[in-house]
Design an enzyme around this catalytic site. Sequence first.
Site, short mmCIF file in Angstrom:
data_model
loop_
_atom_site.label_atom_id
_atom_site.label_comp_id
_atom_site.label_asym_id
_atom_site.label_seq_id
_atom_site.Cartn_x
_atom_site.Cartn_y
_atom_site.Cartn_z
N ASP A 1 -31.87 27.58 28.28
CA ASP A 1 -31.88 28.49 29.42
C ASP A 1 -32.89 28.10 30.49
O ASP A 1 -33.37 28.95 31.25
CB ASP A 1 -32.14 29.93 28.97
N GLU A 2 -33.23 26.81 30.57
CA GLU A 2 -34.20 26.38 31.56
C GLU A 2 -33.68 25.22 32.39
O GLU A 2 -34.45 24.49 33.00
CB GLU A 2 -35.53 26.00 30.87
#
Length: 292
Positions: A236-237
């Site tokens: 999620d980055e």
Amino acid sequence: MNVAAVVTEPLYVLTIKCPDTVGIVAAVSGFLAENEAFITDSAHYGDPNTGLFFMRTSFRAGGKSFPSLDRLKAGFDLIGSRFGMEWNINSSGDRPKVMIAVSRFGHCLNDLLHSWRTGQLAIDITGVVSNHVDFRDLVEWHGIPFHYLPVTKETKADQEARMLELFAETKSDLLVLARYMQILSEEACKALSGRAINIHHSFLPSFKGAKPYQQAHSKGVKLIGATAHYVTGDLDEGPIIEQAVERVDHTFSVDALVRTGRDIETMVLSRAVRWHVEKRVMANGNKTVVFR
């Protein structure tokens, strides 16, 4: 002038990424003018931190001497080499092939299917992959292949390999994780680099793990948000494409937070997919340049 003829004329999109220097815009616009191309939209950005230049220009035939796409690309290659460009020219007739992955939340899937079916999203959906059967009927009603790939801890590697096989077999260009609740391996992320988009609630990383909206409710959050990004090995980055938030207050129940969050997730993922297929998103290191 025949208005209908103008509407049906193909549009072309030129995208450019290269070291920033003097004369790029002049060279590009001059080349298009020489080939009787009519520019309909153009945007560019020079990043002072990375020293990179980005440009997106859409155009159509503007005269009788407008060449074929192959000849246009051959001619532009001289400019591309001169400035060290990563570039491409795509036609509006090129419909990217998109595969969708989903688990048990269907709001994003349903929106993408509706946009595709009504012609609002110019893509071809090659199939929907899921580790649950919840949306089989919905997907098959749309005439799209549904691939049920159940997953356990023991079968995760084989299940992921099969999904990548389907992606390759269907010659898909993009994988959309429409609330697909499985973490892709490092190898899969590398194989799909720049070709996989994920959506998540913007509580991450503050509210990781199960039941993030319940966690947010217990903390009395004042903003609900969502983030669409490219998938990388860092959970999620990945490079962010689009984000949105909406204010909430003490009167919102957990269910109200969930509904608000899902509405935003749907909107944000839709925008990210649309901008990607319209060649509006360009990688800029760990970030993106988005020509909205």
